[in-house]
Design an enzyme around this catalytic site. Sequence first.
Site, PDB file in Angstrom:
ATOM      1  N   HIS A   1       8.750   1.741   7.264  1.00 48.28           N
ATOM      2  CA  HIS A   1       8.840   0.623   8.222  1.00 48.28           C
ATOM      3  C   HIS A   1       9.806  -0.443   7.726  1.00 48.28           C
ATOM      4  CE1 HIS A   1       6.033  -2.157   6.127  1.00 48.28           C
ATOM      5  NE2 HIS A   1       5.287  -1.099   5.883  1.00 48.28           N
TER       6      HIS A   1
ATOM      7  N   GLU B   1       5.412  -2.891  11.713  1.00 48.26           N
ATOM      8  CA  GLU B   1       4.236  -2.138  11.256  1.00 48.26           C
ATOM      9  C   GLU B   1       3.132  -3.072  10.819  1.00 48.26           C
ATOM     10  OE1 GLU B   1       1.511  -0.216   8.420  1.00 48.26           O
ATOM     11  OE2 GLU B   1       2.911  -1.835   7.969  1.00 48.26           O
ATOM     12  N   GLU B   2       3.513  -4.114  10.060  1.00 43.79           N
ATOM     13  CA  GLU B   2       2.518  -4.961   9.398  1.00 43.79           C
ATOM     14  C   GLU B   2       1.617  -5.700  10.387  1.00 43.79           C
ATOM     15  OE1 GLU B   2       1.817  -4.680   6.471  1.00 43.79           O
ATOM     16  OE2 GLU B   2       3.571  -4.276   5.231  1.00 43.79           O
TER      17      GLU B   2
ATOM     18  N   ASP C   1       6.929  -2.542  -0.277  1.00 45.49           N
ATOM     19  CA  ASP C   1       6.300  -2.369   1.041  1.00 45.49           C
ATOM     20  C   ASP C   1       7.201  -2.978   2.106  1.00 45.49           C
ATOM     21  OD1 ASP C   1       4.523  -1.948   3.112  1.00 45.49           O
ATOM     22  OD2 ASP C   1       3.170  -3.553   2.533  1.00 45.49           O
TER      23      ASP C   1
ATOM     24  N   HIS D   1       1.759  -7.085  -0.229  1.00 46.32           N
ATOM     25  CA  HIS D   1       1.635  -8.276   0.631  1.00 46.32           C
ATOM     26  C   HIS D   1       1.672  -9.589  -0.144  1.00 46.32           C
ATOM     27  CE1 HIS D   1      -0.540  -5.824   4.049  1.00 46.32           C
ATOM     28  NE2 HIS D   1       0.584  -5.262   3.640  1.00 46.32           N
TER      29      HIS D   1
ATOM     30  N   ASP E   1       5.232   5.224   2.939  1.00 48.91           N
ATOM     31  CA  ASP E   1       4.774   3.824   3.045  1.00 48.91           C
ATOM     32  C   ASP E   1       3.592   3.583   2.122  1.00 48.91           C
ATOM     33  OD1 ASP E   1       4.350   1.204   3.777  1.00 48.91           O
ATOM     34  OD2 ASP E   1       3.253   1.701   5.606  1.00 48.91           O
TER      35      ASP E   1
END
Lengths: 463, 463
Positions: free
Chosen positions: A279, A324-325, A291, A423, A352
């Site tokens: 992503h 995506e997130e 990520d 994150h 991912d």
Amino acid sequence: MKTKQIITTIILISFSHLIFAAGSLSKAELKQAETLRKAASKSDLAYEILESLTTEVGPRMAGTPGDARAVAWAENKFKELKFDRVWKEPVKLRQWNRGIEKAEIISPFPQPVMITALGNSIGTGEEGVRGEIIHFETFEDLQKAEAGEVRGKIVFISHKMHKTRDGSAYGRAVAARSKGASVAGEKGAKAIVIRSIGTDNDRLPHTGNMNYAEGVTQIPAAALSNPDADLILNQLKRGKVEIGMTMTSDIGDEYTSYNVIGEITGSENPEELIVIGGHLDSWDLGTGAVDDGAGVAITIAAAKLIADYERPKRTIRVVLWAAEEIGLVGARAYAKAHADNINNHITAAESDFGAGPIWSFDWSSANDESAFVAQLEQLLNPLGIVRGQPKSTSGPDLWPLRALGMSTFALRQDGTDYFDLHHTANDTLDKVDPEHLKQNLAAYTVWAFAVAQVPGNFGFNIN
Amino acid sequence: MKTKQIITTIILISFSHLIFAAGSLSKAELKQAETLRKAASKSDLAYEILESLTTEVGPRMAGTPGDARAVAWAENKFKELKFDRVWKEPVKLRQWNRGIEKAEIISPFPQPVMITALGNSIGTGEEGVRGEIIHFETFEDLQKAEAGEVRGKIVFISHKMHKTRDGSAYGRAVAARSKGASVAGEKGAKAIVIRSIGTDNDRLPHTGNMNYAEGVTQIPAAALSNPDADLILNQLKRGKVEIGMTMTSDIGDEYTSYNVIGEITGSENPEELIVIGGHLDSWDLGTGAVDDGAGVAITIAAAKLIADYERPKRTIRVVLWAAEEIGLVGARAYAKAHADNINNHITAAESDFGAGPIWSFDWSSANDESAFVAQLEQLLNPLGIVRGQPKSTSGPDLWPLRALGMSTFALRQDGTDYFDLHHTANDTLDKVDPEHLKQNLAAYTVWAFAVAQVPGNFGFNIN
């Protein structure tokens, strides 16, 4: 919802005649795959692409200027690498703005604490909220609590996620983040702060998406860094704890982002698609190296190495998924737009889960004796990758396509340290080991080449 | 300065008759020391004190409300532990306020970067400064640069500190922090940003004190986290880089802090002092667990364990030094106030290098064959501590007393990971291994007991 289910059922039935019926690679193709593996194992291309994305774009949360820069970067990168077809497909989403975020223990022992707003959370207003902490060890404990004890307080969930290679502890821990605010809000809490869903002990809180259940009172939701959660627990041992928090996050406007797609056109069956990708969006706190810059870089590079070596029989389609997130928004848009062509989506894999080495591969078929699986095993073994199970998971962006029946493979990465960074502001290029990236690149290159060449199909995915 | 040198010289001469002339411990005392070592190796007291300080006070930068809370905490802690004498001595200092701090790359590829203001730096004003980066790999390269190439730019020094057990790389790296702004300011720079003086790769910049040389133009000085320094280097590979930075730091008012002192009175030679301690202040970003809550906790606990077991012959004085981080302000005040009693300061050790295990001990004498050193070796060996050299360094708060001739011992900690956390928000309780703290406590307990009992003296310190 009902109409969708019916359509899905029809599609499922129409596909159910497909079983894992791949043939096998020829000796020449096996040799080619081995040559590709050796070349990819020494290639810096994935690292170079990742360095480019993190340096030239960096944070690229869906709906931000970084998102638009990432889309432009991706189109340019595919073109620069001479992909046969490059295009983008619109993805509609709603922006969310982070704003200011700060918090402090007011009593008994005043100290600042590090928080970050959870994605999609409302803010507190500039005046902030303050209130007494009510502590729950787990999300389930909050669920069981009486509204009377929660009302007017700030909920704190302290459960700490532990490390696992396969990341399975994430699934159990993440309910506090995704659903905590709804449950706390329903019981009359003023706000919720959770211990970060992360396995590190850095003073960097982990963000991530949350949602409000329909009809509940919406309350602000934030994550504390792990050391700050420990601090609050230590103060709670001494009595009541009051905290204050200020978050100016809010929901923004409608926005159009894009799935960016690059293809290497197949030589014999160009209409048949092997889908790989990662992503393109990231959270805003880091530069999205792990990520999911890594996934983007590995899969672009794999397609490029194959194209430069031997045109594949099937088309290799690299999809860089948007948004995506914030809820697989790009993936859902793609599945909707391509549902009528699902038959040609032969199989897929998404990278991912960070940048750790791949240790096993799974596939989605009942037949684990297939000659092709044995060939894959032989090809991937020298990379330290073992045969997994005939029950493939997949990266999240493939879920909507799996629901339509597409088969997937899973090249499973070691995620032991993934949730140290996930994150957070710490998700930066220096966390990626270039040697691990080479191993990932070699695995994706070999796998994508093999599935593009092998006759037959990979059956129907049963979730 | 001259008068001071003359006084120092007189003192040096008056002490020069002292050589390392310690006798040795009796068999009974050796047994007592061993019993103390075993008890301390199992004691949680240092960890409990550290948990108390970090939980109930936390950040305690000199001149802040946290400083005042730390002074009150220390007095209470000594009293609670029933030290014989507890008092505080005033230390005058000037406050410095951190304010807001933020920075961003403006071009070629806009991204936020994480900075922290260096202690004592002026601010930029709320409007901030922006300018083109001029990059130097080292402080020495900046020193060599022509003013013409620096003028009007923002200096960036990118040298990265490496890990060493003894922290020796810090001394070499830290000039960029302490003196960089003066040199850059003299050459007409608008501001300076340095790569953090730290060995980690977390997105948490390292603060620390800096000073302006007299007469130079004062410019704002900040540190970038290591990943952000890498990011700027990667952008510099692509051409000119412009950054913007806003810091509202400023110098505040005069303030009175305190050295807080607790004593266990000696039974035979109460006027003779064994000085141990750590510094009570911390930087404001973390909770000061490792720098220097650990030193505070270890030394308070060591004195307490000795007092509870066997009253020492000499007095054990625990000094919790004020305002170490902003220039040894408490240490200088103490040395000035106690210069006339320097003769009774028999020897000293400060714990101010984190919470890693102690691996060797040094002493300040030319005679390494002394029977007492051999006894210390025998007592400390079971803790994994080996004999070092007869040329002791010391914690920084002892430097002013060493200059007056006081001997010191050094119980040297493994500092390999110390500079991962040093002066960052990551300096929190979870970074401390309780087992390491027990080992430190045992070493300080044994050593302080031994030097309090042994007849003779430890000679004169030659720096």
